[in-house]
Design an enzyme around this catalytic site. Structure first.
Site, short mmCIF file in Angstrom:
data_model
loop_
_atom_site.label_atom_id
_atom_site.label_comp_id
_atom_site.label_asym_id
_atom_site.label_seq_id
_atom_site.Cartn_x
_atom_site.Cartn_y
_atom_site.Cartn_z
N LYS A 132 -35.78 -20.91 9.24
CA LYS A 132 -35.79 -21.17 7.81
C LYS A 132 -35.65 -22.67 7.53
O LYS A 132 -35.28 -23.45 8.43
CB LYS A 132 -34.65 -20.37 7.15
CG LYS A 132 -34.77 -18.84 7.35
CD LYS A 132 -33.61 -18.11 6.67
CE LYS A 132 -33.64 -16.62 6.95
NZ LYS A 132 -32.57 -15.90 6.19
N TYR B 175 -39.60 -11.20 0.90
CA TYR B 175 -38.29 -10.71 0.51
C TYR B 175 -38.35 -9.65 -0.59
O TYR B 175 -37.38 -9.45 -1.33
CB TYR B 175 -37.39 -11.87 0.09
CG TYR B 175 -36.83 -12.65 1.27
CD1 TYR B 175 -36.16 -11.99 2.30
CD2 TYR B 175 -36.93 -14.04 1.34
CE1 TYR B 175 -35.63 -12.69 3.39
CE2 TYR B 175 -36.41 -14.73 2.43
CZ TYR B 175 -35.76 -14.06 3.44
OH TYR B 175 -35.23 -14.75 4.51
N PHE C 43 -28.60 -12.30 -5.30
CA PHE C 43 -28.96 -13.51 -4.58
C PHE C 43 -30.46 -13.74 -4.47
O PHE C 43 -30.91 -14.72 -3.86
CB PHE C 43 -28.32 -13.49 -3.18
CG PHE C 43 -28.73 -12.33 -2.30
CD1 PHE C 43 -29.91 -12.36 -1.56
CD2 PHE C 43 -27.92 -11.20 -2.20
CE1 PHE C 43 -30.29 -11.30 -0.75
CE2 PHE C 43 -28.28 -10.13 -1.38
CZ PHE C 43 -29.47 -10.19 -0.66
N ARG D 14 -32.64 -9.67 16.97
CA ARG D 14 -31.55 -9.43 16.01
C ARG D 14 -30.21 -9.71 16.68
O ARG D 14 -29.28 -10.24 16.06
CB ARG D 14 -31.59 -7.98 15.50
CG ARG D 14 -32.84 -7.63 14.69
CD ARG D 14 -32.84 -8.14 13.28
NE ARG D 14 -31.82 -7.57 12.43
CZ ARG D 14 -31.71 -7.85 11.13
NH1 ARG D 14 -32.56 -8.68 10.54
NH2 ARG D 14 -30.76 -7.31 10.41
N THR E 259 -25.63 -11.41 9.40
CA THR E 259 -26.17 -12.25 8.32
C THR E 259 -25.28 -13.45 7.99
O THR E 259 -25.77 -14.56 7.82
CB THR E 259 -26.36 -11.39 7.05
OG1 THR E 259 -27.12 -10.23 7.40
CG2 THR E 259 -27.08 -12.17 5.97
N ARG F 84 -26.63 -17.68 14.57
CA ARG F 84 -25.95 -17.88 13.29
C ARG F 84 -24.49 -18.24 13.50
O ARG F 84 -23.91 -19.03 12.74
CB ARG F 84 -26.10 -16.62 12.43
CG ARG F 84 -27.52 -16.46 11.87
CD ARG F 84 -27.77 -15.06 11.37
NE ARG F 84 -29.00 -14.96 10.57
CZ ARG F 84 -29.48 -13.82 10.10
NH1 ARG F 84 -28.84 -12.69 10.33
NH2 ARG F 84 -30.60 -13.80 9.39
N ASN G 33 -28.77 -19.24 6.76
CA ASN G 33 -28.36 -18.73 8.06
C ASN G 33 -29.43 -18.92 9.14
O ASN G 33 -29.49 -18.17 10.11
CB ASN G 33 -27.93 -17.26 7.94
CG ASN G 33 -29.04 -16.40 7.36
OD1 ASN G 33 -30.16 -16.87 7.16
ND2 ASN G 33 -28.74 -15.14 7.12
N HIS H 200 -34.67 -15.79 10.46
CA HIS H 200 -35.01 -14.43 10.07
C HIS H 200 -35.59 -13.73 11.27
O HIS H 200 -36.32 -14.32 12.06
CB HIS H 200 -36.07 -14.46 8.95
CG HIS H 200 -36.71 -13.11 8.72
ND1 HIS H 200 -36.16 -12.18 7.88
CD2 HIS H 200 -37.82 -12.53 9.26
CE1 HIS H 200 -36.91 -11.08 7.90
NE2 HIS H 200 -37.93 -11.27 8.73
N GLU I 149 -44.65 -7.85 8.53
CA GLU I 149 -44.29 -9.27 8.36
C GLU I 149 -45.21 -10.19 9.17
O GLU I 149 -45.56 -11.27 8.70
CB GLU I 149 -42.83 -9.48 8.76
CG GLU I 149 -41.84 -8.84 7.78
CD GLU I 149 -40.39 -9.01 8.17
OE1 GLU I 149 -39.52 -8.70 7.32
OE2 GLU I 149 -40.09 -9.46 9.30
P1 IDP Z 1 -30.73 -10.38 7.52
O1 IDP Z 1 -31.51 -11.68 7.43
O2 IDP Z 1 -29.53 -10.51 8.42
O3 IDP Z 1 -31.59 -9.19 7.85
P2 IDP Z 1 -30.66 -9.36 4.78
O4 IDP Z 1 -29.58 -8.50 4.25
O5 IDP Z 1 -31.98 -8.72 5.07
O6 IDP Z 1 -30.08 -10.11 6.08
O7 IDP Z 1 -30.87 -10.55 3.74
C1 IDP Z 1 -31.99 -11.39 3.83
C2 IDP Z 1 -31.52 -12.83 3.65
O8 IDP Z 1 -30.99 -12.98 2.34
C3 IDP Z 1 -30.38 -13.25 4.57
O9 IDP Z 1 -30.82 -13.64 5.85
C4 IDP Z 1 -29.77 -14.40 3.79
O10 IDP Z 1 -30.55 -15.58 3.91
C5 IDP Z 1 -29.90 -13.88 2.36
N1 IDP Z 1 -28.70 -13.14 1.91
C6 IDP Z 1 -28.31 -11.91 2.27
N2 IDP Z 1 -27.18 -11.54 1.65
C7 IDP Z 1 -26.83 -12.59 0.87
C8 IDP Z 1 -25.75 -12.83 -0.05
O11 IDP Z 1 -24.86 -12.00 -0.25
N3 IDP Z 1 -25.73 -14.05 -0.67
C9 IDP Z 1 -26.70 -14.99 -0.47
N4 IDP Z 1 -27.74 -14.79 0.37
C10 IDP Z 1 -27.80 -13.62 1.03
MG MG Z 2 -33.14 -8.33 6.71
#
Ligand code: IDP
Ligand code: MG
Length: 150
Positions: free
Chosen positions: A9, A49, A57, A85, A91, A102, A112, A115, A126
């Site tokens: 990212k 997304y 968010f 993963r 996350t 991360r 973070n 992805h 994707e």
């Molecule tokens: P992942 O990337 O670990 O699969 P997801 O829940 O799919 O996590 O969320 C996608 C992305 O959205 C995360 O990687 C992060 O950048 C962002 N994100 C997820 N939860 C939050 C939050 O509570 N606050 C701000 N950003 C978030």
């Molecule tokens: Mg995800």
């Protein structure tokens, strides 16, 4: 063999961590199948997304992912989706254990660094969103038999 989409990212690119992050995947034994630097526009970010649309968010996430270049990567290997993963970690960087990408490089929930697709089905969708078929190269590294062991 399985393919998965990885994005480094914009925070990872801005922080010059592209090489460090890619190294984790390479040294694990995953092979590069596609790789490019992409300035994601809003349309691409919204598609990528889409599952998060409506969450608190979401707008911030779309702004973040379009705020600079992203390195888009397709990786292939045995159980590639789960392997990526697990190397990424959970996350929230503040909770991600040391040894994960991360956990080692960040402490933000949103910023973070990486992805990774969450299932083979998501990976296929994707990969098709970020790459044209002719941008992907099927090949076998010379140490394949040593890495996989069968
Ligand atoms: P992942 O990337 O670990 O699969 P997801 O829940 O799919 O996590 O969320 C996608 C992305 O959205 C995360 O990687 C992060 O950048 C962002 N994100 C997820 N939860 C939050 C939050 O509570 N606050 C701000 N950003 C978030
Ligand atoms: Mg995800």
């Amino acid at each position: 063999m399985q393919r998965t989409l990885v994005l480094i990212k914009p925070d990872g690119v801005h922080r010059r961590l592209v090489g460090s992050v890619l190294q984790r995947f390479e040294q694990k034994g995953l092979r590069l199948v596609g790789m490019k630097l992409v300035q994601a526009d809003r349309a691409l970010a919204e598609k990528h997304y889409a599952v998060h649309k409506g969450k608190p968010f979401y707008e911030s996430l779309v702004s973040f992912i379009t705020a600079g270049p992203t390195v888009a990567v397709v990786l292939e290997g045995r159980e590639a989706v789960a392997v990526v993963r697990s190397l990424m970690g959970p996350t929230d960087g503040a909770k991600a254990p040391p040894g994960t990408i991360r956990g080692d490089f960040g402490c933000s929930i949103q910023n973070n660094l990486v992805h990774g697709s969450d299932s083979p089905e998501t990976a296929a969708a994707e990969i098709a969103l970020w790459f044209r078929p002719e941008e992907l190269i099927a090949w076998q590294p010379v140490d394949h038999a040593w890495v996989i062991g069968d």
